[in-house]
Design an enzyme around this catalytic site. Structure first.
Site, PDB file in Angstrom:
ATOM      1  N   HIS A  93      -3.349  -5.299   1.435  1.00  0.00           N
ATOM      2  CA  HIS A  93      -3.319  -5.943   2.893  1.00  0.00           C
ATOM      3  C   HIS A  93      -3.576  -6.905   3.143  1.00  0.00           C
ATOM      4  O   HIS A  93      -4.630  -7.409   2.511  1.00  0.00           O
ATOM      5  CB  HIS A  93      -3.991  -4.698   3.740  1.00  0.00           C
ATOM      6  CG  HIS A  93      -3.497  -3.321   3.846  1.00  0.00           C
ATOM      7  ND1 HIS A  93      -2.228  -3.055   4.227  1.00  0.00           N
ATOM      8  CD2 HIS A  93      -4.042  -2.145   3.292  1.00  0.00           C
ATOM      9  CE1 HIS A  93      -2.136  -1.749   4.498  1.00  0.00           C
ATOM     10  NE2 HIS A  93      -3.152  -1.152   3.771  1.00  0.00           N
TER      11      HIS A  93
ATOM     12  N   CYS B 276       0.827  -1.226  -0.029  1.00  0.00           N
ATOM     13  CA  CYS B 276      -0.091   0.114  -0.205  1.00  0.00           C
ATOM     14  C   CYS B 276       0.869   1.310  -0.059  1.00  0.00           C
ATOM     15  O   CYS B 276       1.549   1.814  -1.104  1.00  0.00           O
ATOM     16  CB  CYS B 276      -0.790   0.001   1.112  1.00  0.00           C
ATOM     17  SG  CYS B 276      -2.475   1.275   1.005  1.00  0.00           S
TER      18      CYS B 276
END
Length: 484
Positions: free
Chosen positions: A430, A330
């Site tokens: 994630h 991310c």
């Protein structure tokens, strides 16, 4: 009979989240329809619900303990700090705005309506709700317009128990002092105390328990033992327990950013007995790792500047020159590109920051946040495995068509990049290490050819069952629910 119970603590990290998870599992085992609830959570560890909302990760784990899917109504107010004095405010899973602390303090009257709406929805659906407070109910400066602890308990008319961590010391002062700082009506709402993480002979504690009950008129519901080796996802604090060993098959280092987010991504690596895992803090070195992973961040540009201030950029480049592997998740993935642009000032002052340049990639931060659970396949070194995870990000990244994306999602879209030298791998996902086969493939790509798979979900289930077993054995639950 409906069972609503709120667990409040004398301090942060007293054991509220774990106790709620354990109580949820205890009730679920008895066939009771139970769910978790936390009115207000301040955390950078979050989860995505099936309908694309965002809640605190602790409530997702508690929902797992109940055997149900997480819902935005289980954590109607989520605060994600983006500076020392401000946070992004998320209501019922959707981002509202960024607010400074003073502005949010005034807004809490409005937020309480959202909290009560969610709680009443859950009351209609479940037989029992295990509610988690935040921090301590005795924070004098936060009591006005409180929606996280006694302010909610009074409004919703729910009973409360108070938990304290004896391993820190001062447990009787914590419990007695917390109760003393509450109003009379709030004190009447407290049904008893739980002492957490006790080591040693319980007989040596008995005189203190008798004193506490005599002084307060409240029962000690039980004393939970210190569970050695116990690990369940932390709500926000970085786990102090590292997994260090000179003879592990893979050495992993994760730099701790000032606004690190979703560090629970790394629990499957941190708890894997085959991996030497360490978090690297301020003033520490990344050297000695086989794999360096840049984590997610709530403030990518600020944390990129922090990374450089620590000299980690130079260490990463040296690591690559020596043949090491680097991964970004991310915000960490965004940092590995050429530039991160924030023309609207989404994360602070508008502007652009130069990335580490491992990927020919540009990222622009946008007001729209992407929240979704995804599935697909990951291919590294020519070997393909199933992959899944969740996306929580405001950035949009673009790269040339000839760049290699290792992840194909179920809708046909692509995620992530692998560098031409095969030493860099970045993804927006994630939770990518949660599937054993995915974590194994990444570890093998990083050089651990003989490493064994580690099933983190199964380990989570064992941890939840372990705390539930301890609750069954050491707490007198009939003091709370005579009909249980």
């Amino acid at each position: 009979m409906k069972k609503w119970l709120m667990v409040q603590g004398t301090t942060s990290d007293a054991g509220k989240s774990v106790l709620v998870a354990g109580l949820c599992r205890v009730l679920a085992r008895r066939g009771i329809q139970v769910c978790p609830f936390k009115p207000q959570n301040m955390a950078l560890n979050s989860a995505v619900t099936p309908d694309g909302g965002e809640i605190g990760r602790a409530q997702a784990v508690q929902a797992q303990a109940c055997g149900i899917a997480p819902s935005v109504h289980m954590n109607p107010v989520l605060l994600k700090p983006n500076s020392d004095t401000g946070a992004q405010v998320i209501l019922q899973g959707r981002a509202l705005s960024n607010m400074e602390a003073n502005a949010y303090h005034d807004y809490k009257k409005v937020a309480m309506d959202t909290v009560m709406d969610s709680f009443q929805r859950l009351q209609q659906e479940y037989e029992a709700i295990m509610i988690e407070g935040a921090g301590s109910p005795a924070e004098i400066n936060l009591r006005e317009n409180d929606i996280a602890n006694m302010g909610f308990a009074e409004k919703a008319d729910v009973p409360v128990i108070i938990v304290a961590d004896i391993d820190r010391g001062g447990v009787f002062a914590h419990l007695y002092g917390t109760l003393a700082l509450l109003s009379e009506s709030e004190q009447a709402r407290v049904k008893g105390f739980v002492i957490n993480r006790f080591r040693g002979d319980i007989g040596l504690l008995q005189s203190g328990l008798d004193w506490l009950e005599q002084k307060t008129g409240k029962p000690v519901i039980g004393v939970l033992p210190y569970l050695h080796g116990f690990d369940l996802e932390a709500e926000d604090a970085i786990a102090a327990q590292q997994n260090l060993s000179a003879d592990r098959q893979l050495r992993v280092a994760v730099p701790v950013f000032t606004r690190i987010s979703n560090h629970t991504d790394f629990d499957p690596l941190r708890l894997n007995p085959n991996i030497d895992f360490r978090y690297v803090g301020q003033g520490e070195s990344l050297s000695g790792a086989d794999l360096i992973i840049l984590p997610g961040s709530k403030s990518t540009r600020a944390d990129l500047a922090y990374l450089r201030s620590q000299g980690w950029d130079k260490e990463i480049l040296r690591h690559l020159r020596l043949g090491g592997k680097v991964m970004g998740i991310c915000g960490g993935f965004q940092m590995l590109g050429e530039w991160v642009h924030d023309p609207l000032g989404i994360e602070g002052e508008a502007g652009s920051s130069e990335g580490l340049g491992l990927f020919a990639m540009q990222t622009e931060l946008t007001a729209e946040k992407r929240l979704t659970n995804v599935q697909g396949h990951l291919t590294l070194d020519g070997q393909t495995v199933a992959a899944q995870g969740y996306e929580i990000h405001a950035g949009r990244s673009s790269w040339a068509a000839d760049q290699k994306s290792p992840i194909i999602l179920s809708d046909g879209s692509l995620d992530g990049l692998v560098s031409d030298c095969n030493q860099g791998f970045g993804t927006y996902l994630h939770g990518i290490f949660d599937r054993p086969e995915t974590a194994l493939r990444i570890c093998q790509w990083a050089g651990a050819k003989e490493i064994e798979a580690y099933d983190h979900r199964a380990a989570q289930e064992r941890a939840i069952d372990r705390i539930a077993d301890a609750i069954e054995q050491h707490l007198n639950l009939t003091l709370l629910w005579p009909d249980l």
